[in-house]
Design a protein around this motif. Structure first.
Motif, PDB file in Angstrom:
ATOM      1  N   LYS A 185       0.843  -1.203   0.000  1.00 18.25           N
ATOM      2  CA  LYS A 185       0.000   0.000   0.000  1.00 18.25           C
ATOM      3  C   LYS A 185       0.877   1.252   0.000  1.00 18.25           C
ATOM      4  O   LYS A 185       0.640   2.192  -0.739  1.00 18.25           O
ATOM      5  CB  LYS A 185      -0.920  -0.006   1.213  1.00 18.25           C
ATOM      6  CG  LYS A 185      -1.834   1.193   1.279  1.00 18.25           C
ATOM      7  CD  LYS A 185      -2.706   1.157   2.519  1.00 18.25           C
ATOM      8  CE  LYS A 185      -3.531   2.419   2.616  1.00 18.25           C
ATOM      9  NZ  LYS A 185      -4.222   2.504   3.899  1.00 18.25           N
ATOM     10  N   GLY A 186       1.928   1.226   0.816  1.00 14.73           N
ATOM     11  CA  GLY A 186       2.843   2.365   0.858  1.00 14.73           C
ATOM     12  C   GLY A 186       3.537   2.596  -0.468  1.00 14.73           C
ATOM     13  O   GLY A 186       3.716   3.733  -0.895  1.00 14.73           O
ATOM     14  N   LEU A 187       3.933   1.526  -1.164  1.00 17.88           N
ATOM     15  CA  LEU A 187       4.568   1.663  -2.475  1.00 17.88           C
ATOM     16  C   LEU A 187       3.603   2.261  -3.487  1.00 17.88           C
ATOM     17  O   LEU A 187       3.998   3.093  -4.307  1.00 17.88           O
ATOM     18  CB  LEU A 187       5.072   0.311  -2.975  1.00 17.88           C
ATOM     19  CG  LEU A 187       6.327  -0.227  -2.309  1.00 17.88           C
ATOM     20  CD1 LEU A 187       6.644  -1.608  -2.838  1.00 17.88           C
ATOM     21  CD2 LEU A 187       7.493   0.706  -2.531  1.00 17.88           C
ATOM     22  N   ASN A 188       2.354   1.840  -3.455  1.00 15.72           N
ATOM     23  CA  ASN A 188       1.360   2.389  -4.382  1.00 15.72           C
ATOM     24  C   ASN A 188       1.193   3.890  -4.167  1.00 15.72           C
ATOM     25  O   ASN A 188       1.072   4.655  -5.123  1.00 15.72           O
ATOM     26  CB  ASN A 188       0.016   1.675  -4.229  1.00 15.72           C
ATOM     27  CG  ASN A 188       0.052   0.283  -4.803  1.00 15.72           C
ATOM     28  OD1 ASN A 188       0.830   0.007  -5.712  1.00 15.72           O
ATOM     29  ND2 ASN A 188      -0.773  -0.597  -4.278  1.00 15.72           N
ATOM     30  N   GLU A 189       1.191   4.327  -2.921  1.00 18.65           N
ATOM     31  CA  GLU A 189       1.068   5.753  -2.633  1.00 18.65           C
ATOM     32  C   GLU A 189       2.306   6.511  -3.095  1.00 18.65           C
ATOM     33  O   GLU A 189       2.214   7.619  -3.587  1.00 18.65           O
ATOM     34  CB  GLU A 189       0.795   5.963  -1.149  1.00 18.65           C
ATOM     35  CG  GLU A 189      -0.607   5.502  -0.766  1.00 18.65           C
ATOM     36  CD  GLU A 189      -0.892   5.637   0.723  1.00 18.65           C
ATOM     37  OE1 GLU A 189      -0.182   6.411   1.395  1.00 18.65           O
ATOM     38  OE2 GLU A 189      -1.829   4.972   1.180  1.00 18.65           O
ATOM     39  N   LEU A 190       3.494   5.885  -2.936  1.00 17.92           N
ATOM     40  CA  LEU A 190       4.727   6.515  -3.422  1.00 17.92           C
ATOM     41  C   LEU A 190       4.687   6.708  -4.924  1.00 17.92           C
ATOM     42  O   LEU A 190       5.147   7.718  -5.445  1.00 17.92           O
ATOM     43  CB  LEU A 190       5.944   5.665  -3.058  1.00 17.92           C
ATOM     44  CG  LEU A 190       6.394   5.676  -1.614  1.00 17.92           C
ATOM     45  CD1 LEU A 190       7.518   4.675  -1.409  1.00 17.92           C
ATOM     46  CD2 LEU A 190       6.828   7.062  -1.198  1.00 17.92           C
ATOM     47  N   ALA A 191       4.151   5.734  -5.633  1.00 18.78           N
ATOM     48  CA  ALA A 191       4.099   5.802  -7.091  1.00 18.78           C
ATOM     49  C   ALA A 191       3.237   6.965  -7.558  1.00 18.78           C
ATOM     50  O   ALA A 191       3.478   7.526  -8.626  1.00 18.78           O
ATOM     51  CB  ALA A 191       3.561   4.493  -7.657  1.00 18.78           C
ATOM     52  N   LYS A 192       2.241   7.342  -6.778  1.00 19.52           N
ATOM     53  CA  LYS A 192       1.344   8.438  -7.155  1.00 19.52           C
ATOM     54  C   LYS A 192       1.968   9.804  -6.872  1.00 19.52           C
ATOM     55  O   LYS A 192       1.555  10.800  -7.437  1.00 19.52           O
ATOM     56  CB  LYS A 192       0.024   8.310  -6.398  1.00 19.52           C
ATOM     57  CG  LYS A 192      -0.766   7.074  -6.784  1.00 19.52           C
ATOM     58  CD  LYS A 192      -2.005   6.940  -5.921  1.00 19.52           C
ATOM     59  CE  LYS A 192      -2.697   5.613  -6.172  1.00 19.52           C
ATOM     60  NZ  LYS A 192      -3.783   5.384  -5.224  1.00 19.52           N
ATOM     61  N   ALA A 193       2.925   9.854  -5.962  1.00 18.84           N
ATOM     62  CA  ALA A 193       3.547  11.122  -5.582  1.00 18.84           C
ATOM     63  C   ALA A 193       4.466  11.629  -6.690  1.00 18.84           C
ATOM     64  O   ALA A 193       4.987  10.871  -7.481  1.00 18.84           O
ATOM     65  CB  ALA A 193       4.347  10.934  -4.296  1.00 18.84           C
ATOM     66  N   LYS A 194       4.686  12.927  -6.716  1.00 17.91           N
ATOM     67  CA  LYS A 194       5.594  13.532  -7.695  1.00 17.91           C
ATOM     68  C   LYS A 194       7.034  13.423  -7.198  1.00 17.91           C
ATOM     69  O   LYS A 194       7.316  13.654  -6.043  1.00 17.91           O
ATOM     70  CB  LYS A 194       5.247  15.009  -7.888  1.00 17.91           C
ATOM     71  CG  LYS A 194       3.903  15.217  -8.513  1.00 17.91           C
ATOM     72  CD  LYS A 194       4.041  15.386  -9.990  1.00 17.91           C
ATOM     73  CE  LYS A 194       2.676  15.676 -10.577  1.00 17.91           C
ATOM     74  NZ  LYS A 194       2.611  15.450 -11.950  1.00 17.91           N
ATOM     75  N   GLY A 195       7.928  13.066  -8.106  1.00 17.88           N
ATOM     76  CA  GLY A 195       9.339  12.975  -7.783  1.00 17.88           C
ATOM     77  C   GLY A 195       9.674  11.733  -6.983  1.00 17.88           C
ATOM     78  O   GLY A 195       8.792  11.079  -6.434  1.00 17.88           O
ATOM     79  N   PRO A 196      10.961  11.414  -6.930  1.00 15.42           N
ATOM     80  CA  PRO A 196      11.365  10.212  -6.196  1.00 15.42           C
ATOM     81  C   PRO A 196      11.193  10.407  -4.690  1.00 15.42           C
ATOM     82  O   PRO A 196      11.362  11.509  -4.168  1.00 15.42           O
ATOM     83  CB  PRO A 196      12.838  10.041  -6.572  1.00 15.42           C
ATOM     84  CG  PRO A 196      13.286  11.368  -7.054  1.00 15.42           C
ATOM     85  CD  PRO A 196      12.080  12.087  -7.573  1.00 15.42           C
ATOM     86  N   PRO A 197      10.867   9.336  -3.980  1.00 13.50           N
ATOM     87  CA  PRO A 197      10.718   9.441  -2.532  1.00 13.50           C
ATOM     88  C   PRO A 197      12.071   9.661  -1.859  1.00 13.50           C
ATOM     89  O   PRO A 197      13.115   9.354  -2.442  1.00 13.50           O
ATOM     90  CB  PRO A 197      10.107   8.093  -2.138  1.00 13.50           C
ATOM     91  CG  PRO A 197      10.455   7.172  -3.243  1.00 13.50           C
ATOM     92  CD  PRO A 197      10.562   8.001  -4.486  1.00 13.50           C
ATOM     93  N   PRO A 198      12.072  10.152  -0.634  1.00  9.39           N
ATOM     94  CA  PRO A 198      13.333  10.468   0.061  1.00  9.39           C
ATOM     95  C   PRO A 198      13.985   9.233   0.683  1.00  9.39           C
ATOM     96  O   PRO A 198      14.185   9.165   1.898  1.00  9.39           O
ATOM     97  CB  PRO A 198      12.886  11.475   1.123  1.00  9.39           C
ATOM     98  CG  PRO A 198      11.490  11.039   1.457  1.00  9.39           C
ATOM     99  CD  PRO A 198      10.905  10.565   0.143  1.00  9.39           C
ATOM    100  N   VAL A 199      14.350   8.251  -0.169  1.00 13.70           N
ATOM    101  CA  VAL A 199      14.911   7.000   0.348  1.00 13.70           C
ATOM    102  C   VAL A 199      16.205   7.228   1.126  1.00 13.70           C
ATOM    103  O   VAL A 199      16.557   6.427   1.996  1.00 13.70           O
ATOM    104  CB  VAL A 199      15.126   5.951  -0.771  1.00 13.70           C
ATOM    105  CG1 VAL A 199      13.819   5.546  -1.393  1.00 13.70           C
ATOM    106  CG2 VAL A 199      16.094   6.441  -1.815  1.00 13.70           C
ATOM    107  N   HIS A 200      16.901   8.316   0.824  1.00 12.97           N
ATOM    108  CA  HIS A 200      18.151   8.610   1.527  1.00 12.97           C
ATOM    109  C   HIS A 200      17.916   8.956   2.997  1.00 12.97           C
ATOM    110  O   HIS A 200      18.841   8.922   3.808  1.00 12.97           O
ATOM    111  CB  HIS A 200      18.907   9.733   0.811  1.00 12.97           C
ATOM    112  CG  HIS A 200      18.157  11.027   0.746  1.00 12.97           C
ATOM    113  ND1 HIS A 200      17.052  11.206  -0.065  1.00 12.97           N
ATOM    114  CD2 HIS A 200      18.328  12.194   1.402  1.00 12.97           C
ATOM    115  CE1 HIS A 200      16.583  12.423   0.087  1.00 12.97           C
ATOM    116  NE2 HIS A 200      17.341  13.040   0.972  1.00 12.97           N
ATOM    117  N   LEU A 201      16.672   9.278   3.360  1.00 12.19           N
ATOM    118  CA  LEU A 201      16.343   9.617   4.742  1.00 12.19           C
ATOM    119  C   LEU A 201      15.827   8.425   5.551  1.00 12.19           C
ATOM    120  O   LEU A 201      15.684   8.510   6.762  1.00 12.19           O
ATOM    121  CB  LEU A 201      15.284  10.728   4.768  1.00 12.19           C
ATOM    122  CG  LEU A 201      15.658  12.042   4.082  1.00 12.19           C
ATOM    123  CD1 LEU A 201      14.487  13.005   4.106  1.00 12.19           C
ATOM    124  CD2 LEU A 201      16.889  12.657   4.741  1.00 12.19           C
TER     125      LEU A 201
END
Length: 187
Positions: A9-25
């Motif tokens: 579910k979290g990945l699906n929401e990330l896919a809808k967001a603009k730009g890459p997620p802050p994986v470095h954080l």
């Protein structure tokens, strides 16, 4: 108690967001390696089978991270899984050029449809290829993740080349990216 579907579910929401997620954080626990590999040609595989759905590859590429240990991971806020990358995680497959000479801007697009302008933020580098004695060009896409520039685009880059202070290279975004010393170039 969390359900098994929460990471998806979290990945699906990330896919809808603009730009890459802050994986470095994100600093989730390491969950082990998974049988996923990015081939030298930029093709993603799971359990030795190619992943043919571009939206799925784009989703995975958005949560990809290269850590200080030199390993690649898929990272979500709740888990971190190791994967294998044969060369570079991305491949530059399309190129556009605007302007000319020192004023030109080279735009490279990856196999996951991410476009970058070659610049100080997204530099080109040219590595020696031991097997052939030639060069392998790479462009920084994001957060330590590079794209190998396809052979066809490398020829296009060479066609845009210029000489600058005893170096052969290309201009983009007002910066010179040297490929090789002129004295070392063999035609």
């Amino acid at each position: 108690m969390s359900s098994a579907s929460e990471p998806i579910k979290g990945l699906n929401e990330l896919a809808k967001a603009k730009g890459p997620p802050p994986v470095h954080l994100w600093n989730p626990p390491f969950c082990g390696d998974i049988p996923m590999r990015i081939g030298a040609d930029g093709l993603w595989h799971y359990m030795n089978s190619p992943i043919g759905r571009l939206p799925l590859v784009k989703l995975f590429s958005s949560i990809l991270r290269l850590d200080d240990d030199g390993k690649y991971y898929l990272v979500t806020p709740v888990e971190k899984c190791g994967i294998v990358v044969d060369d570079a995680p991305f491949t530059a497959v399309r190129m556009r050029v605007t302007g000319e000479g020192r004023e030109q801007i080279i735009l490279l697009e990856t196999q996951v449809e991410e476009e970058v302008a070659v610049s100080a933020e997204h530099p080109l580098r040219f590595a020696d290829e031991a097997q052939t004695g030639g060069l392998k060009p790479y462009v920084m896409v994001r957060r330590n993740l590079e794209a190998l520039v396809s052979r066809a685009l490398f020829y296009d880059l060479v066609a845009l080349g210029a000489e600058e202070d005893e170096w052969f290279g290309v201009w983009s975004s007002g910066q010179f990216f040297p490929m090789k010393k002129i004295a070392d170039v063999q035609f």
